[in-house]
Design an enzyme around this catalytic site. Sequence first.
Site, PDB file in Angstrom:
ATOM      1  N   LYS A 203       0.886  -1.115  -0.003  1.00  0.00           N
ATOM      2  CA  LYS A 203      -0.052   0.147  -0.049  1.00  0.00           C
ATOM      3  C   LYS A 203       0.907   1.192   0.165  1.00  0.00           C
ATOM      4  O   LYS A 203       1.746   1.295   0.582  1.00  0.00           O
ATOM      5  CB  LYS A 203      -0.939  -0.115   1.241  1.00  0.00           C
ATOM      6  CG  LYS A 203      -1.791   1.329   1.394  1.00  0.00           C
ATOM      7  CD  LYS A 203      -2.847   1.203   2.415  1.00  0.00           C
ATOM      8  CE  LYS A 203      -2.656   2.075   3.373  1.00  0.00           C
ATOM      9  NZ  LYS A 203      -3.580   2.220   4.477  1.00  0.00           N
TER      10      LYS A 203
HETATM   11  C1  R5P Z   1      -3.422   5.102   8.562  1.00  0.00           C
HETATM   12  O1  R5P Z   1      -2.899   4.844   9.591  1.00  0.00           O
HETATM   13  C2  R5P Z   1      -3.967   4.132   7.830  1.00  0.00           C
HETATM   14  O2  R5P Z   1      -2.939   3.140   7.369  1.00  0.00           O
HETATM   15  C3  R5P Z   1      -4.914   4.242   6.453  1.00  0.00           C
HETATM   16  O3  R5P Z   1      -5.475   2.867   6.516  1.00  0.00           O
HETATM   17  C4  R5P Z   1      -4.486   4.692   5.316  1.00  0.00           C
HETATM   18  O4  R5P Z   1      -3.875   5.991   5.246  1.00  0.00           O
HETATM   19  C5  R5P Z   1      -5.693   4.796   4.365  1.00  0.00           C
HETATM   20  O5  R5P Z   1      -6.743   5.827   4.572  1.00  0.00           O
HETATM   21  P1  R5P Z   1      -6.616   7.234   3.755  1.00  0.00           P
HETATM   22  O6  R5P Z   1      -7.396   6.974   2.574  1.00  0.00           O
HETATM   23  O7  R5P Z   1      -7.633   7.818   4.582  1.00  0.00           O
HETATM   24  O8  R5P Z   1      -5.326   7.799   3.722  1.00  0.00           O
END
Ligand code: R5P
Length: 290
Positions: A203
Amino acid sequence: MADLDDLREGTNFGLGIDKEGQSFHVKGAENLPWGMKDRLSRIFNPKSGKTVMLAFDHGFIMGPTSGLERIDLSIVPLIEYADCLMCTRGILRSVIPANTTKPVCLRSDAGTSVLTELNDNVLIDIEDAIRLNASAMAVMLAIGEAAHEAKTVANLYKAVDGASRYGIPVMGVTAVGKQMARDARYFGLASRICAENGANIVKTYYCEGFEKVVAACPVPVVIAGGKKLPEKEALELCYKAINDGAAGVDMGRNVFQSDSPVAMIQAVHAVVHQGITPEQGYEMYLDLAK
Ligand code: R5P
């Protein structure tokens, strides 16, 4: 029985044989054992090869952040539209109904909060992922942060060692420290380090030159959404990421902080899986939000 051309054209009854003759629909997973492939197939749709992961793990560092004050009210209604849920074990056990049947990517490291130094995380017990029937474990890497880099790489390494014993894939999450550049060079480096240490999914964030990040990463790359954007811009972000080779999104704030989260997740789903344009996606969003 389908002939080879049918299979290559994608009418493959979910067998995942693509035009390049790859016989499994998840990048880099060809040589994995059956249990791993089964779990990855719960996350990545065998027909589109893509996924819409709904991320709501933010509370483990940010507490009850905007949109996540009442997960029972804000997130539970979205579950049916997500391909996979990404959250912590505490929220899973206390709020998410156990009969949703959606695969779970379990946030598997924990440590510091927004009040202290971020990214100083340790790995949680791998057995808990098994008890929770996780389809994947997510572990963050703080690449380029001298104080946390080695520890977080070790977290991922240990997670892969433990999880692969039970056929559980691991997703490497590339954190971005305040001082880090948000460019293809940095994300390419961080993503590749995740994969080299055994992550089955990475990710990261979308950036200019994202196609290079994807090309140099031997496993599927999904993008985080980041801070809340206007809905149309968030759909453009999804579209560009998919077009540049992302295998999906792992999106949180741009869904649950939307004016209409149920409409937004459906529009994101259509952009990711059906390849509709951001304009079509936005129209869909407006229609559903009415
Ligand atoms: C943050 O701590 C997490 O890993 C979130 O799952 C990640 O950043 C994805 O969420 P967003 O789309 O809100 O950035």
